[in-house]
Design a protein around this motif. Structure first.
Motif, PDB file in Angstrom:
ATOM      1  N   GLY A   9       0.830  -1.197   0.000  1.00 35.25           N
ATOM      2  CA  GLY A   9       0.000   0.000   0.000  1.00 35.25           C
ATOM      3  C   GLY A   9       0.864   1.247   0.000  1.00 35.25           C
ATOM      4  N   GLN A 152     -12.387  -3.250  -2.424  1.00 37.57           N
ATOM      5  CA  GLN A 152     -11.321  -2.939  -1.460  1.00 37.57           C
ATOM      6  C   GLN A 152     -11.937  -2.142  -0.308  1.00 37.57           C
ATOM      7  N   GLU A 154     -12.027  -1.243   4.195  1.00 44.09           N
ATOM      8  CA  GLU A 154     -11.315  -1.246   5.472  1.00 44.09           C
ATOM      9  C   GLU A 154     -11.701  -2.494   6.267  1.00 44.09           C
ATOM     10  N   TYR A 178      -7.804  -3.118   3.407  1.00 41.28           N
ATOM     11  CA  TYR A 178      -6.842  -2.057   3.715  1.00 41.28           C
ATOM     12  C   TYR A 178      -7.011  -1.653   5.175  1.00 41.28           C
TER      13      TYR A 178
END
Length: 268
Positions: A9, A152, A154, A178
């Protein structure tokens, strides 16, 4: 469709910091890199890739279209600009970054423009980011589930998003996690610390191993060589069913990223 299980990332990394991070990551074995238009680091990542000498064919590059570029007339030109910055003919994956309901983003139109970018060969795969169940369903209805490679979102031991994950799994849409370490908040967790001690690992490695074992792809970032290497080694950790159950109980809806103008109403 294949999404690499482990990548780098680059959120909040800019200028020489991101160049050094990407160069080091590629040097120690990373082959997937995640960026976004709003990160303002695509050009630096392009430079780091070029300097590495590694062929683009060996890499998996993801970028994300920022909300103001999601209109049908702006999406493809903005992606071409991203490709120019990255020094690539195409990326492997392009996502709509946020659903931005308060900004009036039209998911169906944006997804169709994204599909057109795929058909033009600008991106090998497409998907979404930060979409809730209803918005993911809108994306599916617009272009077909077979074109949505990932959502994608959290995810961490403190935010497990079980309803959304269940929906994505049921539709065979990959889950990319993420903020898997919750901005570092999970690193001092006593449950994770004890599990880490048992595995002779770090708490960061345990959190990443948990996500990997759930079937998620992960994209942790770091600027330190030793941490980049340690993160990669999380792939070698096998957590027990008891470990996984203990981590499951850490759920506290601990969301770290929730911008008012961009985020959806989350599935509780």
């Amino acid at each position: 469709m294949h999404i690499p299980k482990f990548g780098l990332g680059t959120f909040r990394l800019k200028d020489q910091v991101v160049i050094d991070s990407v160069k080091t990551a590629l040097d120690v074995g990373y082959r997937a890199i995640d960026t976004a238009q709003i990160y303002e680091n695509e050009a630096e990542i392009g430079q780091a890739i070029a300097d590495s000498g590694i062929s683009a064919d060996e890499l998996f590059i993801t970028t994300k279209i920022w909300t103001e570029n999601c209109t049908p007339e702006c999406l493809i030109p903005s992606l071409k600009e991203s490709l120019h910055k990255l020094r690539l003919d195409r990326v492997n994956l392009t996502l709509l970054h946020w659903p931005a309901p308060k900004l009036g983003l039209n998911i169906a139109e944006s997804m169709q423009a994204l599909l057109e970018a795929k058909q033009q060969g600008l991106t090998a795969q497409i998907g979404v980011s930060n979409f809730n169940i209803a918005q993911t369903q809108q994306a599916i209805d617009s272009v077909g589930v077979e074109h949505i490679a990932t959502n994608q979102i959290e995810l961490s031991p403190y935010l497990q998003n079980s309803k959304l994950v269940e929906f994505l799994n049921a539709h065979a849409i990959d889950v990319t996690s993420y903020m898997t370490l919750a901005y570092g908040k999970v690193l001092q967790d006593p449950v994770l610390t004890k599990i880490a001690t048992n595995h002779q690992a770090s708490t960061a490695q345990i959190a990443l191993a948990w996500a990997l074992q759930r079937g998620f792809s992960v994209i942790p970032s770091s600027t330190k060589r030793e941490n980049l290497i340690a993160n990669l080694k999380a792939q070698q950790i096998q957590l027990s069913a008891d470990d996984m159950q203990k981590i499951e109980l850490l759920e506290r809806n601990g969301r770290e990223v929730n911008p008012e103008q961009l985020a959806p109403v989350w599935d509780e």
